[in-house]
Design an enzyme around this catalytic site. Structure first.
Site, PDB file in Angstrom:
ATOM      1  N   CYS A 141      61.876  53.487  59.672  1.00  0.00           N
ATOM      2  CA  CYS A 141      62.012  53.220  58.233  1.00  0.00           C
ATOM      3  C   CYS A 141      62.143  51.724  57.954  1.00  0.00           C
ATOM      4  CB  CYS A 141      63.220  53.960  57.687  1.00  0.00           C
ATOM      5  SG  CYS A 141      63.522  53.603  55.945  1.00  0.00           S
TER       6      CYS A 141
ATOM      7  N   CYS B 225      70.171  50.986  54.302  1.00  0.00           N
ATOM      8  CA  CYS B 225      70.450  52.387  54.019  1.00  0.00           C
ATOM      9  C   CYS B 225      71.866  52.756  54.417  1.00  0.00           C
ATOM     10  CB  CYS B 225      69.446  53.274  54.744  1.00  0.00           C
ATOM     11  SG  CYS B 225      69.694  55.015  54.371  1.00  0.00           S
TER      12      CYS B 225
ATOM     13  N   GLN C 122      51.732  68.988  40.335  1.00  0.00           N
ATOM     14  CA  GLN C 122      52.289  70.161  41.022  1.00  0.00           C
ATOM     15  C   GLN C 122      51.476  70.552  42.241  1.00  0.00           C
ATOM     16  OE1 GLN C 122      52.314  71.201  37.263  1.00  0.00           O
ATOM     17  NE2 GLN C 122      54.266  72.245  37.095  1.00  0.00           N
ATOM     18  N   THR C 123      50.739  69.600  42.749  1.00  0.00           N
ATOM     19  CA  THR C 123      49.795  69.945  43.809  1.00  0.00           C
ATOM     20  C   THR C 123      49.904  68.960  44.967  1.00  0.00           C
ATOM     21  OG1 THR C 123      48.356  70.753  42.049  1.00  0.00           O
ATOM     22  CG2 THR C 123      47.350  70.473  44.188  1.00  0.00           C
TER      23      THR C 123
ATOM     24  N   LEU D 267      43.056  74.042  41.658  1.00  0.00           N
ATOM     25  CA  LEU D 267      44.254  73.193  41.566  1.00  0.00           C
ATOM     26  C   LEU D 267      45.449  73.945  40.972  1.00  0.00           C
ATOM     27  CD1 LEU D 267      42.646  69.865  40.361  1.00  0.00           C
ATOM     28  CD2 LEU D 267      43.988  70.137  42.444  1.00  0.00           C
TER      29      LEU D 267
ATOM     30  N   ASP E  84      60.607  60.402  41.068  1.00  0.00           N
ATOM     31  CA  ASP E  84      60.187  61.779  41.323  1.00  0.00           C
ATOM     32  C   ASP E  84      61.079  62.296  42.444  1.00  0.00           C
ATOM     33  OD1 ASP E  84      59.242  60.602  43.624  1.00  0.00           O
ATOM     34  OD2 ASP E  84      57.240  61.482  43.523  1.00  0.00           O
TER      35      ASP E  84
ATOM     36  N   ARG F 273      43.558  55.319  45.020  1.00  0.00           N
ATOM     37  CA  ARG F 273      44.117  53.992  45.241  1.00  0.00           C
ATOM     38  C   ARG F 273      43.030  52.931  45.304  1.00  0.00           C
ATOM     39  NH1 ARG F 273      48.984  55.441  49.421  1.00  0.00           N
ATOM     40  NH2 ARG F 273      50.432  56.126  47.812  1.00  0.00           N
TER      41      ARG F 273
ATOM     42  N   GLU G 280      47.371  61.247  38.620  1.00  0.00           N
ATOM     43  CA  GLU G 280      48.772  61.579  38.365  1.00  0.00           C
ATOM     44  C   GLU G 280      48.933  62.994  37.818  1.00  0.00           C
ATOM     45  OE1 GLU G 280      51.504  60.289  39.267  1.00  0.00           O
ATOM     46  OE2 GLU G 280      50.658  58.465  40.131  1.00  0.00           O
TER      47      GLU G 280
ATOM     48  N   TYR H 161      58.032  60.568  33.760  1.00  0.00           N
ATOM     49  CA  TYR H 161      57.569  60.140  35.074  1.00  0.00           C
ATOM     50  C   TYR H 161      56.110  59.693  35.032  1.00  0.00           C
ATOM     51  CZ  TYR H 161      55.190  60.413  39.417  1.00  0.00           C
ATOM     52  OH  TYR H 161      54.368  60.090  40.445  1.00  0.00           O
TER      53      TYR H 161
HETATM   54  S1  SF4 Z   1      67.665  58.032  55.374  1.00  0.00           S
HETATM   55 FE1  SF4 Z   1      67.652  55.829  54.989  1.00  0.00          FE
HETATM   56  S2  SF4 Z   1      66.997  54.936  56.926  1.00  0.00           S
HETATM   57 FE2  SF4 Z   1      66.475  57.087  57.008  1.00  0.00          FE
HETATM   58  S3  SF4 Z   1      64.378  57.182  56.308  1.00  0.00           S
HETATM   59 FE3  SF4 Z   1      65.660  57.536  54.503  1.00  0.00          FE
HETATM   60  S4  SF4 Z   1      65.966  55.520  53.588  1.00  0.00           S
HETATM   61 FE4  SF4 Z   1      65.177  55.194  55.666  1.00  0.00          FE
END
Ligand code: SF4
Length: 326
Positions: free
Chosen positions: A204, A210, A50-51, A88, A146, A33, A45, A128
């Site tokens: 989160c 969500c 797979q690692t 790897l 992914d 990064r 990447e 991907y």
């Molecule tokens: S389920 Fe929803 S609220 Fe919980 S960590 Fe995943 S994205 Fe966030």
């Protein structure tokens, strides 16, 4: 669902903002990064395919020390590439990496193609990986999906999305000004917050958007569970139980034995006991009544000690066990 509806423009904007603010503050310091150089991004990447991240960290710098540029890698002998790769695993990746380096040097004058489409023409680069490199190294607004992103999208939307829908909704959510960071943020969220087991929803950044806020139970969310109540007659006399056989022509458990079902007014008595039973998408509340089967129902009297040898349906077994007859 207002705020949470990720098809709304404002919601999508908020989602991006919250996710990127979180990423800016909490992103892990990872060696790849430190630069958005295409060679380095590509290398990381392929290694990450797979690692685990921890294993890649320890190999990435050493590999770069040995092969600091795509030209050096292209000129290297295969054995030295494989040696640098050792530890790897999945050596096919190392061979593809080597082959791709040669193509970049020979056909592209040492410059990686700058679009996901162009990148896909290189050995070892699929949908991907092409999107990851194009967005991170070249800022192309293409989303990646992914396993981590897939989980976040399923849970956030509360739906089990098909492969194509996943790519479409990832692209729809993508922050087009910071596509590389957005993609990495989604993957990072899935890796450290929205984990497969026990996601950390309390911390989160997109919890407000969500629909799930927890683990998404595949079957339950794929199709809403139906509820049904069903009544059976348990007629037990002189050590024998009255059972009926399912038609041989039915698709579900043909020829198996069960208790006679009670329909209509017959089901109005106080049950002897109640139990729950789930079959595919239906949750049954099963009420057992100590009554005779409806008049005219054809079946047979089976001695309790013979029950174990009879092909019973799962539910019949459960009922007879609960009644202490099995
Ligand atoms: S389920 Fe929803 S609220 Fe919980 S960590 Fe995943 S994205 Fe966030």
């Amino acid at each position: 669902m207002g705020m949470r509806d990720l098809t709304k423009r404002d919601s999508k904007r908020d989602f991006r903002r919250s996710l990127l603010a979180w990423y800016d503050a909490h992103r892990r310091e990872l060696p790849w990064r430190e630069s958005s150089d295409s060679y380095r991004v590509w290398l990381s990447e392929i290694m990450l395919q797979q690692t685990r991240v921890a294993a890649v960290i320890s190999h990435y710098r050493e590999f770069l020390r040995r092969f600091p540029t795509v030209e050096k890698l292209a000129r290297a002998r295969e054995t030295s590439v494989l040696t640098a790769w050792s530890g790897l695993g999945y050596y096919r990746r190392a061979r593809m990496l080597h082959a791709a380096a040669k193509v970049v040097v020979r056909d592209h004058r040492g410059k990686f193609p700058s679009t996901s489409e162009g990148l896909r023409s290189l050995p070892g680069i699929g949908r991907y990986t092409a999107a990851a490199i194009a967005s991170i190294a070249f800022g192309e607004p293409v989303a990646v999906v992914d396993g981590n992103v897939e989980r976040v999208l399923q849970r956030a939307s509360g739906k089990l999305l098909s492969r194509e829908k996943l790519w479409a909704s990832a692209n729809d959510l993508l922050d087009r000004n910071r596509p590389g960071d957005f993609n990495q943020a989604m993957m990072e969220l899935g890796a450290i917050v929205c984990t497969p087991r026990a996601p950390a929803c309390l911390t989160c950044p997109v919890v407000g958007h969500c629909a799930t806020r927890g683990e998404l139970n595949g079957i339950a969310k794929a199709e809403p569970q139906k509820k049904r109540e069903i009544h059976y007659a348990l007629d037990y006399r002189g050590g024998k139980v009255f059972l009926v056989q399912r038609e041989r022509s039915v698709s579900l458990m043909p020829g198996m034995w069960e208790l006679p079902e009670l329909v209509g007014a017959n089901g109005d008595h106080t049950p002897l006991f109640t139990l729950r039973h789930a079959i595919t998408v239906t949750n049954y509340t099963v009420k057992i009544q100590r009554v005779a089967a409806a008049h005219g129902v054809r079946g047979k009297w089976v001695a309790a000690e013979r029950l174990a040898r009879l092909p019973l349906t799962g539910l019949a077994r459960k009922i007879l066990r609960k009644a202490d007859l099995l």
